[in-house]
Design a protein around this motif. Structure first.
Motif, short mmCIF file in Angstrom:
data_model
loop_
_atom_site.label_atom_id
_atom_site.label_comp_id
_atom_site.label_asym_id
_atom_site.label_seq_id
_atom_site.Cartn_x
_atom_site.Cartn_y
_atom_site.Cartn_z
N ARG A 1 31.09 46.76 44.10
CA ARG A 1 32.02 45.72 43.65
C ARG A 1 31.84 45.37 42.18
O ARG A 1 32.76 44.85 41.56
CB ARG A 1 31.91 44.49 44.55
CG ARG A 1 32.61 44.76 45.88
CD ARG A 1 32.63 43.55 46.73
NE ARG A 1 31.30 42.98 46.79
CZ ARG A 1 31.05 41.73 47.11
NH1 ARG A 1 32.02 40.93 47.40
NH2 ARG A 1 29.81 41.31 47.16
N LEU A 2 30.65 45.67 41.63
CA LEU A 2 30.49 45.49 40.19
C LEU A 2 31.37 46.49 39.45
O LEU A 2 31.97 46.18 38.43
CB LEU A 2 29.02 45.68 39.79
CG LEU A 2 28.08 44.55 40.19
CD1 LEU A 2 26.64 44.94 39.90
CD2 LEU A 2 28.43 43.28 39.43
N GLN B 1 34.10 47.74 40.71
CA GLN B 1 35.47 47.27 40.92
C GLN B 1 35.79 46.15 39.95
O GLN B 1 36.90 46.11 39.39
CB GLN B 1 35.64 46.77 42.36
CG GLN B 1 35.50 47.87 43.39
CD GLN B 1 35.74 47.36 44.79
OE1 GLN B 1 35.67 46.16 45.05
NE2 GLN B 1 36.03 48.26 45.71
N ALA B 2 34.83 45.26 39.75
CA ALA B 2 35.04 44.16 38.80
C ALA B 2 35.35 44.72 37.43
O ALA B 2 36.27 44.28 36.75
CB ALA B 2 33.82 43.25 38.75
N ALA B 3 34.57 45.73 37.02
CA ALA B 3 34.80 46.34 35.71
C ALA B 3 36.19 46.96 35.64
O ALA B 3 36.88 46.85 34.63
CB ALA B 3 33.73 47.39 35.44
N ALA B 4 36.62 47.58 36.74
CA ALA B 4 37.95 48.20 36.76
C ALA B 4 39.04 47.15 36.62
O ALA B 4 39.99 47.33 35.86
CB ALA B 4 38.15 49.01 38.04
N THR B 5 38.89 46.00 37.33
CA THR B 5 39.93 44.99 37.22
C THR B 5 39.96 44.37 35.83
O THR B 5 40.95 43.77 35.44
CB THR B 5 39.77 43.85 38.25
OG1 THR B 5 38.54 43.16 37.98
CG2 THR B 5 39.76 44.35 39.67
#
Lengths: 362, 236
Positions: free
Chosen positions: B125-126, B128-132
């Motif tokens: 999810r880190l 994913q956070a970077a992707a968002t």
């Protein structure tokens, strides 16, 4: 502003959801496992629907029919994770700079200092996420999402990791974020109080399906029969000024622009306090009742009345001073007293219904 | 402390050579190991199980067999070896580069395993956070995944290095035992044990090998601790 129409099945769970919202803050409301988080993943681009279409502010992000799928990093959708998900190896400032660096080059930019100031995290800049409290982490998470200048801000239960006493402040922060940066917000929550206070539109989700869409007071007025707990959960917290304690009667008097609020025993010492008032504890009267035992009388105006075919209705009131209050009434009372929007009324709150646990110091 | 002077020039050459081979093998195979580890940890593609099996082959095959396979592929007349010699005038055969190749291949599964574990331990999810936040995949890897997996990357590199120092079977099969070119510490020790009166020198060389391996482990432990402190922000 936002329109979502998606289908997705994952093992036993299936999601089939369609809703739209023009509100500045939309709440996705439902119990855990209802599919709220999956919806957040679909909107942010972390998951792909089997079939469907997602549009935000006139921009199509997903359209399976036209084979459109904008990847997460190009969506301009900021996501505030439940547990913030800050990069643990970077300082707070570096976390924010990360987002700023990768923000869409063509889009608008939010000034670093203004975001930092609005969220009150200036003193945390050199710290690592491991050295922050839950609330601080959450604020940095919101700031980081904002630094990417998103067109939409998704918040997945942003208050879950913040202790109850500080939630009101966190909610104010969300309101300030919305107003200050003009960014629409989609908020995932299962707390009625949060939703009542913040959302202009509620999408109620149950087992992957949209059960209802509407204004919060409408939703919670009609939700009552099946789930009595929802009826008792509806309420708002009111900001009060100075408190004074009557030692003889052991009552605390809280000053509010609409009238004094009495509650039993001593409230915590604080300049500013908040009292949570449940809709079921509020009755309405056209004139100040001459001989009632109720000591707390607040002046307000009826904004709207949400009623269904069931026995109950919820009145939304604007108190003197501008705060919202909800009153849960029977439909019969609404008809017999001819309560209608625009009426000036007195709101009666029983002191014994309030207790100091419902008071938060701010 | 007249320990060092007792080493013969041949032995010093072997130590020097072993270190050179170890560093070369580790540095050259590290990027591939990271790539393969990332694919195995995060990827979802057909043939993943096969890739996993192939990567692990050097660990389960007799080293001599691995050496033989290298000889057949990279030898002067092997398909890859012939191609390299023809077009780049480069050969692994009976060169220290060949020893580095053998050492790298033998250490590869160990590196991949350690790095894969550390990548799997990074919360997706880190990423994913970077992707968002708008970060492209390569940036996510270098700015989020790799720094967080750094202790594991280091552990993998050290394991690979230690393995490279000790590699014997595949090396001797692939590039033989040529003094100054492919005679590494283990090969030197083996030779000494085969030489009458060489036992004492063999023990000395074994002590050197042990010291190098332990030194590498201690150094990596020290670095990993510092990295963890950096990550958790406990340094202040």
């Amino acid at each position: 502003m936002i329109s979502v129409d998606v289908k997705l099945s994952r093992g036993d769970f299936s999601l089939q959801t369609a809703f739209g919202s023009e509100s500045k803050i939309t709440a996705l409301f439902g119990h855990s496992g209802s599919g709220k988080t999956t919806l957040i993943e679909l909107i942010s681009g972390l998951a792909r629907p089997d079939v469907g279409r997602i549009e935000i502010g006139g921009r199509v992000l997903v359209d399976t029919e036209k084979r459109i799928f904008v990847p997460a990093r190009k969506r301009g959708v900021g996501l505030v994770f439940q547990d913030a998900q800050l990069f643990p190896h970077l300082s707070v400032a570096q976390n924010l700079r990360f987002a700023q660096f990768f923000a869409a080059k063509d889009g608008r930019r939010l000034p670093f200092d203004r975001v930092v100031e609005t969220l009150g995290i200036g003193h945390l800049m050199t710290r690592r996420p491991g050295q922050l409290s839950g609330g601080e982490r959450q604020r940095v998470g919101v700031a980081r999402a904002l630094m990417a200048a998103p067109r939409l801000l998704l918040m997945d239960e942003p208050f879950a990791s913040i202790d109850v006493a500080r939630r009101t402040k966190a909610m104010e922060l969300v309101e300030r974020t919305r107003d200050e940066f003009d960014t629409p917000v989609v908020l995932v929550s299962h707390q009625i109080e949060e939703v009542m206070r913040l959302a202009g539109q509620v999408v109620m989700i149950e087992r992957g399906r949209v059960k209802e869409v509407g204004r919060p007071e409408e939703i919670f007025a009609s939700a009552r029969e099946e789930t009595p707990s929802d009826r008792f959960g509806v309420g708002v917290s009111l900001a009060c000024g100075d408190a004074s304690f009557d030692a003889h009667y052991r009552l605390t008097k809280l000053h509010h622009p609409a009238g004094d609020i009495f509650l039993p025993d001593r409230a915590p010492e604080a300049k500013q306090t908040r009292v949570f008032v449940k809709a079921v504890d509020v009755s309405l009267a056209h004139r100040p009742p001459p001989d009632t035992s109720i000591r707390t009388l607040l002046r307000g105006k009826v904004v709207s009345i949400a009623a269904t075919k069931g026995p109950l209705a919820i009145a939304t009131l604007e108190l003197k001073g501008g705060e919202k209050l909800f009153a849960s009434l029977t439909r019969m009372a609404v008809d017999e007293l001819r309560i209608k929007p625009g009426d000036e009324v007195y709101c009666l709150i029983k002191a014994v219904a309030l207790d100091e646990r419902q008071v938060e110091s701010v | 402390m007249d320990f060092l002077p007792t080493l013969t020039p041949e032995q010093l050459t072997a130590i020097n050579l072993s270190l050179r081979i170890g560093f070369t093998a580790t540095l050259c195979s590290l990027p591939f190991a990271v790539l393969v580890a990332f694919l195995l940890a995060r990827g979802n593609f057909p043939g993943k199980t096969l890739l996993d099996a192939v990567v692990h082959l050097p660990l389960v095959l007799p080293p001599v067999v691995t050496g033989l396979i290298l000889l057949l592929l990279f030898g002067r007349r092997g398909p890859i070896g012939a191609f390299l010699y023809e077009h780049f005038n480069f050969t692994f055969a009976f060169r220290w580069t060949g020893a580095a190749l053998a050492a790298g291949v033998m250490g590869f599964p160990l590196m991949v395993r350690a790095i894969r574990l550390s990548i799997e331990a990074v919360d997706p999810r880190l990423e994913q956070a970077a992707a968002t936040l708008g970060a492209p995949p390569l940036a996510v890897f270098f700015l989020v995944t790799a720094p967080l997996a750094a202790p594991g990357l280091l552990a993998g590199a050290v394991l690979g290095f230690a393995k490279a120092l000790g590699e014997f079977g595949a090396t001797i099969t692939f590039v033989s035992n040529i003094p100054g070119e492919t005679r590494t510490i283990p090969a030197e020790i083996y030779l000494l044990t085969q030489t009458p009166g060489g036992d004492q020198d063999a023990v000395v060389m074994s002590a050197v090998a042990a010291a190098l391996a332990i030194g590498a482990l201690v150094a990596s432990e020290f670095l990993a601790k510092r990295m963890r402190i950096e990550t958790r922000g406990l340094s202040s």
